[in-house]
Write a protein that holds these residues in place. Structure first.
Motif, mmCIF file in Angstrom:
data_model
loop_
_atom_site.group_PDB
_atom_site.id
_atom_site.type_symbol
_atom_site.label_atom_id
_atom_site.label_comp_id
_atom_site.label_asym_id
_atom_site.label_seq_id
_atom_site.Cartn_x
_atom_site.Cartn_y
_atom_site.Cartn_z
ATOM 1 N N TRP A 65 0.825 -1.204 0.000
ATOM 2 C CA TRP A 65 0.000 0.000 0.000
ATOM 3 C C TRP A 65 0.863 1.259 0.000
ATOM 4 O O TRP A 65 0.647 2.176 -0.774
ATOM 5 N N ARG A 66 1.881 1.289 0.870
ATOM 6 C CA ARG A 66 2.744 2.458 0.969
ATOM 7 C C ARG A 66 4.130 2.033 1.472
ATOM 8 O O ARG A 66 4.256 1.069 2.215
ATOM 9 N N LEU A 68 6.780 4.231 3.578
ATOM 10 C CA LEU A 68 6.802 5.547 4.216
ATOM 11 C C LEU A 68 8.002 5.716 5.131
ATOM 12 O O LEU A 68 8.485 4.760 5.744
ATOM 13 N N ARG A 72 8.663 10.580 9.936
ATOM 14 C CA ARG A 72 7.564 11.539 9.801
ATOM 15 C C ARG A 72 6.689 11.517 11.047
ATOM 16 O O ARG A 72 6.691 10.569 11.826
ATOM 17 N N TRP A 76 0.700 12.171 10.439
ATOM 18 C CA TRP A 76 0.849 12.189 8.978
ATOM 19 C C TRP A 76 0.880 10.766 8.441
ATOM 20 O O TRP A 76 0.248 10.466 7.429
ATOM 21 N N LEU A 77 1.595 9.883 9.126
ATOM 22 C CA LEU A 77 1.642 8.473 8.705
ATOM 23 C C LEU A 77 0.247 7.865 8.704
ATOM 24 O O LEU A 77 -0.149 7.186 7.751
ATOM 25 N N LYS A 78 -0.504 8.123 9.769
ATOM 26 C CA LYS A 78 -1.863 7.578 9.851
ATOM 27 C C LYS A 78 -2.726 8.101 8.712
ATOM 28 O O LYS A 78 -3.480 7.345 8.092
ATOM 29 N N LEU A 79 -2.613 9.391 8.415
ATOM 30 C CA LEU A 79 -3.384 9.970 7.319
ATOM 31 C C LEU A 79 -3.040 9.291 5.990
ATOM 32 O O LEU A 79 -3.923 8.972 5.198
ATOM 33 N N GLN A 80 -1.767 9.063 5.749
ATOM 34 C CA GLN A 80 -1.343 8.407 4.499
ATOM 35 C C GLN A 80 -1.874 6.989 4.395
ATOM 36 O O GLN A 80 -2.202 6.521 3.314
ATOM 37 N N LEU A 81 -1.964 6.312 5.528
ATOM 38 C CA LEU A 81 -2.391 4.907 5.510
ATOM 39 C C LEU A 81 -3.895 4.744 5.474
ATOM 40 O O LEU A 81 -4.397 3.736 4.985
ATOM 41 N N ARG A 83 -6.065 7.110 4.144
ATOM 42 C CA ARG A 83 -6.660 7.815 3.018
ATOM 43 C C ARG A 83 -7.116 6.792 1.974
ATOM 44 O O ARG A 83 -6.350 5.961 1.528
#
Length: 87
Positions: A65-66, A68, A72, A76-81, A83
């Motif tokens: 998925w990502r 990362l 960071r 921000w990490l949670k938001l990226q995961l 989204r």
């Protein structure tokens, strides 16, 4: 001259980084599913760099998925995961 030297070093480091991440990702063929769950994904930490590979398993597929940077902000990490996906 210093620029050429540093450019060569940066390119070599970038290549090493990509090769290292590729090696980590290839290791998922053996170890997929054994990693800790974080934000709904398995998380494998890179062996040589402060990066994490987030993936899930679907039937016989490993879906990344990502990838990362662990340095960071955790929010921000949670938001990226999260989204585009419901936990």
């Amino acid at each position: 001259m210093a620029f050429a030297f540093m450019s060569g070093k940066a390119a070599a480091l970038a290549w090493y980084f990509l090769e290292s991440l590729n090696s980590d990702i290839e290791s998922l063929r053996l170890y997929a599913g054994t990693h800790r769950h974080v934000f709904g994904y398995h998380r494998m930490l890179s062996k040589r760099f402060p990066f994490a590979i987030y993936y899930d398993l679907h039937k016989n597929e490993i879906r990344i998925w990502r990838v990362l940077d662990c340095r960071r902000d955790p929010h921000w990490l949670k938001l990226q995961l999260t989204r585009g996906r419901k936990l």
